[in-house]
Design a protein around this motif. Sequence first.
Motif, PDB file in Angstrom:
ATOM      1  N   THR A 108       7.184 -11.497   5.405  1.00 56.51           N
ATOM      2  CA  THR A 108       7.547 -10.283   4.688  1.00 56.51           C
ATOM      3  C   THR A 108       8.731 -10.543   3.779  1.00 56.51           C
ATOM      4  N   THR A 135      10.167  -5.933   0.084  1.00 60.46           N
ATOM      5  CA  THR A 135       9.180  -4.993   0.636  1.00 60.46           C
ATOM      6  C   THR A 135       9.690  -4.270   1.869  1.00 60.46           C
ATOM      7  N   PRO A 151       7.733   2.727   2.570  1.00 55.49           N
ATOM      8  CA  PRO A 151       6.771   3.183   1.553  1.00 55.49           C
ATOM      9  C   PRO A 151       6.689   4.707   1.520  1.00 55.49           C
ATOM     10  N   TRP A 161       0.720   5.959   1.636  1.00 53.19           N
ATOM     11  CA  TRP A 161      -0.068   5.006   2.400  1.00 53.19           C
ATOM     12  C   TRP A 161      -1.550   5.214   2.089  1.00 53.19           C
ATOM     13  N   ASP A 217       4.691  -3.337   5.917  1.00 54.85           N
ATOM     14  CA  ASP A 217       3.640  -3.777   5.002  1.00 54.85           C
ATOM     15  C   ASP A 217       2.243  -3.512   5.547  1.00 54.85           C
ATOM     16  N   TRP A 218       2.125  -3.074   6.787  1.00 51.84           N
ATOM     17  CA  TRP A 218       0.800  -2.840   7.377  1.00 51.84           C
ATOM     18  C   TRP A 218       1.001  -2.030   8.653  1.00 51.84           C
ATOM     19  N   VAL A 228      -2.017   0.703   4.798  1.00 50.19           N
ATOM     20  CA  VAL A 228      -1.173  -0.168   3.976  1.00 50.19           C
ATOM     21  C   VAL A 228      -0.529   0.678   2.893  1.00 50.19           C
ATOM     22  N   THR A 236       1.330   0.561  -2.938  1.00 56.09           N
ATOM     23  CA  THR A 236       1.887  -0.414  -3.867  1.00 56.09           C
ATOM     24  C   THR A 236       1.363  -1.818  -3.613  1.00 56.09           C
ATOM     25  N   HIS A 237       0.844  -2.097  -2.419  1.00 56.96           N
ATOM     26  CA  HIS A 237       0.337  -3.421  -2.103  1.00 56.96           C
ATOM     27  C   HIS A 237      -1.076  -3.634  -2.635  1.00 56.96           C
ATOM     28  N   ASP A 257      -2.237  -2.286  -5.646  1.00 55.70           N
ATOM     29  CA  ASP A 257      -2.307  -1.990  -7.081  1.00 55.70           C
ATOM     30  C   ASP A 257      -3.050  -0.687  -7.317  1.00 55.70           C
TER      31      ASP A 257
END
Length: 671
Positions: free
Chosen positions: A100, A104, A108, A111, A141-142, A170, A173-174, A176
Amino acid sequence: MDSGRKYKSRGQPPCDACRKRRICCVRLPGALDCALCQTRQVHCTYNSVPVPKHGRGPSRRQRAATAASSESTTSSSQKEPSKTSTAIISSSTTGMSPKTNSATLAEPTRWITQFLGLSGDQDPFVLRHCAFDADCYKRLDWACLRVSGSISNSGDFGGASFAPAQFAVVPDTHLDARPTYYPSAETWHRMMSGVERQRLLAVYASTIHTSFPLLDQQQIASSLEGPLPSSTTNNPDSRSLLLVSMCALSAHLARGACSLQHRRALYQYVFEALPIERRHPRLEVVEAALVFLQRYASINRAPTTPGLWSEIGAVVGMCHELGLNVDPTGWHITVAHRNRRIRLWWATYILATFCSLGLGRPSYISDDDWSVPMLGPEHFSSSSSGDFSNGSSNGSNLSGSPSGIFFGRGSGSGSPTGMSPGMTNDARAEDEQGQTNFIIMAHLAVLLARLLSSFYSLAAVERLRHAAPVDIHLLFLTFQQQLLQLKALHLDRRPSMAGAFLDSSGFVRLAYHAVEIALCRAALRNLDASFPYYTSVRLYAQEAVESVVTLLRTLQINQLRAYWWNPLSQIHFSLAGSFLFYFLLSSTTEEEIDYWTAKIKEYRQLLELDNYGFPVTRLAATRMALLASVNNGDGGDNSLQTPVEPSHHHASSFASNGEYFDGYLNVEKGN
């Protein structure tokens, strides 16, 4: 599931197999062995003990992760988060990946969820060994969100579900999800921030929602009263897409409320944004797609429905991506969110099934792959988000809200039937009728799906070729009896709308007659005229198609004002028109020929008469004109017809065959 994580006791020591693999030892209540040992068909043993690790301090990555966690906890405590959000944030870095990036580590804001299927590469039976904290294993990130198949706070095992229901989550932003070519919202934002937006949404609430109650009443009220999201101007998302779809659908009905330029801007935005949002769908994206499917055609000269079936397939695909085809009754979600998912699935199922009938396409939905309960009046309620379906203390939005994974924002207390307490009696009756029609359409769709599988699938056509006429007639009688029972239990018990301003009952009556026509058309194709009961089948079919003509002849002004489901009603009127031509071509006496010729003429006149103020009949009027022109020798093969003076209307009839077939069809046209 970081292999370096220390084991957290759950009140019982892990067995040797789970301790060796450093995973959670999941054991059902009353079971002697854990899930892993049951899979390996061995018994649990407890000979090994944890080995303490002395003299090892935290690594550099762990120190950085702990510092980031403390910073996020401090910043979140200043905003006074809820108990659920605090629990998630405090444990968000326990399983952080070593890869990671420090960039990041920020929490977030949105989601994206993806339902974990049983045969997928993210095996839900493996992921249930994650170190779930409040049914969520979360990293920055997940995350893995478990909504069923776990031990809840009340002590039962997740509704006794053998198959776990989990979502992989997720940050958008991860993936796109907002590329640089996302359409700009400046044009429609300037329009919708004023009075024009309020008028369009008011038309949606008063006319469209009463006939198509897909959205929640509180959801519509918030869009009417509340301002646009602050992020809508610079960074639009799926929430603004639903708002634009509602306005685009209302623009056709709100005369003078939306200019042609603004209407084109609305359509252009949806056509550009929806394919992007469809790649990473949320619930509001499915709602926007279903609402936008109800639009009227901008060009009515075309006798086809271009792109309709591919749009239906995209909606079905999004439903499977979000797990809308799975029964959410025992999930750890709010009642309002559960009802929302059930309504979305049934709206998709209805549209996919009836469009499969009208377009002659195999359905995208298999009856073996969905388990959603039948739609009922209770699924239109607007319960508060604090009311959970299984008594759990945490709920899930599963649609990527800014509040994180567990989204418990209330939609108001609401009323038991999902209607606003300040509504008038007429408005309540209209909403009740819309919900009743929705439920009837769900029952009709289930019956129609079985009918299409029994008569119109390729395998069924082959079976009926070799079936005895008695068996075909018995199958016909079975479906006929089911239709009559549905009519007696549901259709005849609808609330009366005599004297009401809006009456949306026309489309459900039309849909019922369309299912009758589909049944009779299949039976008449497979029964010979010499069969003893052929005449009775033909008489039943005649009553069905004449009911459509009578419905069109006796339309009241309050029915013309009401919004009819589109494009289903257009296809159903067209089905009745083609069935009238079938009766004309299968007539054997002069009396029958004259009768059906007069009936076709009357039906065409009614279609043309209502065409000006009732666009639902435009597709049927166009196709009836084409069928009549072919029957009268105005087109087709010139070698078999009397020559007609060429004109600009029939210029295409005199084109060579090679102009069409050689360049556009990858088949050889025989001589």
